[in-house]
Enzyme design. Structure first.
Site, short mmCIF file in Angstrom:
data_model
loop_
_atom_site.label_atom_id
_atom_site.label_comp_id
_atom_site.label_asym_id
_atom_site.label_seq_id
_atom_site.Cartn_x
_atom_site.Cartn_y
_atom_site.Cartn_z
N THR A 144 7.63 -4.32 -7.57
CA THR A 144 7.15 -4.45 -8.91
C THR A 144 5.76 -4.32 -9.20
O THR A 144 5.41 -4.42 -10.53
CB THR A 144 7.61 -5.82 -8.97
OG1 THR A 144 7.09 -6.77 -8.28
CG2 THR A 144 8.95 -6.16 -9.13
N GLY A 145 4.92 -3.73 -8.12
CA GLY A 145 3.54 -3.54 -8.40
C GLY A 145 3.17 -2.26 -9.00
O GLY A 145 4.20 -1.33 -9.62
N ARG A 203 7.83 -14.56 -6.29
CA ARG A 203 7.81 -14.70 -7.86
C ARG A 203 8.59 -13.44 -8.82
O ARG A 203 8.93 -13.75 -9.70
CB ARG A 203 6.08 -14.29 -8.12
CG ARG A 203 5.48 -14.71 -9.36
CD ARG A 203 4.08 -14.93 -9.30
NE ARG A 203 3.49 -14.17 -8.15
CZ ARG A 203 2.97 -12.84 -8.46
NH1 ARG A 203 3.08 -12.25 -9.77
NH2 ARG A 203 2.36 -12.09 -7.61
N SER A 204 8.56 -12.26 -8.02
CA SER A 204 9.35 -11.24 -8.67
C SER A 204 10.74 -11.26 -8.28
O SER A 204 11.46 -10.32 -8.75
CB SER A 204 8.87 -9.99 -8.31
OG SER A 204 7.28 -10.02 -8.63
N ARG A 228 -4.04 2.36 9.30
CA ARG A 228 -4.23 3.88 9.32
C ARG A 228 -5.08 4.40 10.64
O ARG A 228 -4.73 5.46 10.87
CB ARG A 228 -4.96 4.04 8.09
CG ARG A 228 -4.22 4.29 6.61
CD ARG A 228 -5.08 4.25 5.55
NE ARG A 228 -4.31 4.00 4.36
CZ ARG A 228 -4.70 3.55 3.19
NH1 ARG A 228 -6.11 3.07 3.14
NH2 ARG A 228 -4.04 3.34 2.12
N CYS A 234 -5.76 7.06 -1.15
CA CYS A 234 -5.55 7.74 -1.74
C CYS A 234 -6.93 9.00 -1.87
O CYS A 234 -6.61 10.13 -2.57
CB CYS A 234 -5.48 7.42 -3.38
SG CYS A 234 -6.55 6.25 -3.78
N GLN A 278 -13.58 8.93 -8.75
CA GLN A 278 -12.43 8.21 -8.47
C GLN A 278 -12.08 7.43 -9.83
O GLN A 278 -12.79 6.85 -10.38
CB GLN A 278 -12.59 7.35 -7.43
CG GLN A 278 -12.62 7.89 -6.17
CD GLN A 278 -12.80 7.16 -4.90
OE1 GLN A 278 -13.50 7.29 -4.17
NE2 GLN A 278 -12.08 6.03 -4.77
N SER A 301 -7.81 3.32 -11.63
CA SER A 301 -6.44 2.79 -11.26
C SER A 301 -6.52 2.88 -9.66
O SER A 301 -5.46 2.28 -9.17
CB SER A 301 -5.43 3.67 -11.64
OG SER A 301 -5.48 5.11 -11.25
N HIS A 326 -7.71 10.82 -9.23
CA HIS A 326 -8.78 11.22 -8.44
C HIS A 326 -9.36 12.68 -8.50
O HIS A 326 -8.50 13.49 -8.31
CB HIS A 326 -8.81 10.83 -7.29
CG HIS A 326 -9.04 9.16 -6.90
ND1 HIS A 326 -9.15 8.27 -7.96
CD2 HIS A 326 -8.65 8.52 -5.95
CE1 HIS A 326 -8.89 7.17 -7.42
NE2 HIS A 326 -8.71 7.26 -6.13
N ASN A 385 -3.97 9.96 -8.23
CA ASN A 385 -4.03 8.85 -7.22
C ASN A 385 -2.90 8.10 -7.00
O ASN A 385 -2.49 7.41 -5.92
CB ASN A 385 -5.28 8.12 -7.29
CG ASN A 385 -5.36 7.50 -8.75
OD1 ASN A 385 -5.44 8.20 -9.73
ND2 ASN A 385 -5.59 6.16 -8.55
C1 2RA Z 1 -9.71 3.54 -4.75
N1 2RA Z 1 -9.05 4.85 -2.90
O1 2RA Z 1 -9.65 4.48 -5.61
C2 2RA Z 1 -9.06 3.59 -3.58
C3 2RA Z 1 -7.86 2.75 -3.83
N2 2RA Z 1 -7.07 2.65 -2.42
O2 2RA Z 1 -10.23 2.45 -5.27
#
Ligand code: 2RA
Length: 356
Positions: free
Chosen positions: A11-12, A40-41, A100, A130, A157, A160, A263, A336
């Site tokens: 739901t995000g 919650r969801s 990662r 991203c 960037q 979002s 981005h 992104n």
């Molecule tokens: C940003 N790359 O753009 C980060 C999100 N993971 O804030």
């Protein structure tokens, strides 16, 4: 019939984009798609490929029978739950930062290192940040052909990248400034925003350390040693890991710009083999997930506004650097939330399914 796919964080912001991506595929290999979210969801009903699916609460037993579990949740949730999914027999494909750089977790961009999906001692595969991801399909293709030696990158960037709060903040700032001739006198943007009740700066609760509307902010992520931002170190470390070049020279400056989604990166890339603009265009043009848009005389170059909502990485402004041999300048745009997050995670999940 068909493997079982789970989506944790359904739901995000990224989860919602993920469902969009799954819906838009002509066909999918999955026998069942399970949606999972916090208590919650849980209980919400979402449509996936024309069917109503009830969101299940995140509990160990929801992973029983799951083959691939995609995680689009904060780091601490992934850190706790991806290993639980793996213990229950699923391959966890994690879009958070929790794993990662773990040497036992492959960091995968299918166009670059799809072969790594089967090399997963912990049952976990990570999806890159991203910012790194937006340029990886292009850099992977160029590296295969021309032997990448160094990368100097400046990012542009989108809001979002900071999730839904980032999007909400940018829209609130734009609404408060609309029609005002601000930005002429030092400090007036911040004053107008504060007077309108819009948070300015991290201490006031903004996801950005300074006004973003009518501005650019040379900061993304958290403060690390010697003045580096976490996003800049991620570009360096993740590029090395994905491309399989542990000694790759990388230097990045990450900048937040008043764009909602997509981005962009300005890249200065030096290669070990002879490279030319035409050869680079050919290599990039042959990649199915890259679109080359590079005709300045016709006003054609990549912009976030043209790229957002699409799947390909768009590359343009390809030039031979005038004073640096075997060095190209490029401008790359990638959505992104799609290739930078949901789409790559989903492509990894399909790669895992195809590999059995
Ligand atoms: C940003 N790359 O753009 C980060 C999100 N993971 O804030």
């Amino acid at each position: 019939d068909g493997p079982v796919l789970a989506l944790v964080g359904a739901t995000g912001a990224v989860g919602t984009t993920m469902i969009d991506i799954i819906d838009s595929r002509e066909s999918v290999p999955w026998g069942e798609i399970r949606l999972i979210a916090s208590a919650r969801s849980a209980g919400k009903v979402l449509r996936v490929r024309g069917e109503d699916v009830t969101v299940l609460e995140l509990k160990p037993e929801v992973f029983d029978g799951v083959d691939v579990a995609m995680f689009d949740v904060p780091d601490e949730v992934s850190a706790e739950w991806a290993p639980i999914a793996a213990e229950r027999g699923a391959v966890a494909v994690d879009n958070s930062g929790a794993f990662r750089m773990d040497p036992d977790v492959p960091l995968v961009v299918p166009e670059v290192n799809a072969d790594k999906v089967t090399d997963r001692p912990k049952g976990i595969i990570a999806n890159p940040n991203c910012t790194t991801l937006s340029m990886m399909a292009a850099m992977g293709a160029l590296h295969r052909e021309f032997d990448l030696q160094s990368l100097v990158v400046a990012s542009y960037q989108a809001a979002s990248g900071a999730g839904q709060p980032g999007i909400d903040q940018l829209y609130a700032e734009i609404a408060a400034l609309a029609g005002r001739r601000v930005g002429i006198v030092s400090g007036d943007i911040a004053t107008v925003l504060a007077d309108a009740g819009v948070a300015v700066g991290s201490e006031a609760g903004s996801p950005f350390p300074a006004p973003l509307a009518l501005n650019v902010v040379p900061w993304a992520g958290s403060l690390k040693e010697d003045g580096w931002a976490s996003e800049e170190l991620k570009v360096r470390n993740e590029s090395r890991k994905i491309l399989g070049i542990p000694e790759l020279k990388v230097s990045a400056t990450c900048v937040r710009v008043p764009v909602v989604t997509t981005h962009a990166l300005s890249i200065h890339a030096t290669f070990g083999r002879d490279v030319s603009v035409d050869a680079a265009r050919k290599v990039l043009g042959e990649q199915p997930t890259i679109v080359v848009k590079d005709d300045p005389a016709a006003g054609e170059w990549p912009t976030p506004a043209d790229t957002v909502g699409g799947e390909p990485t768009v590359v343009g402004r390809i030039r031979q650097a005038l004073d640096f041999p075997n060095t190209l300048e490029l401008f790359v745009c990638g959505d992104n939330l799609r290739k930078g997050a949901a789409l790559n995670t989903y492509e990894v999940a399909e790669t895992v399914a195809a590999a059995g």
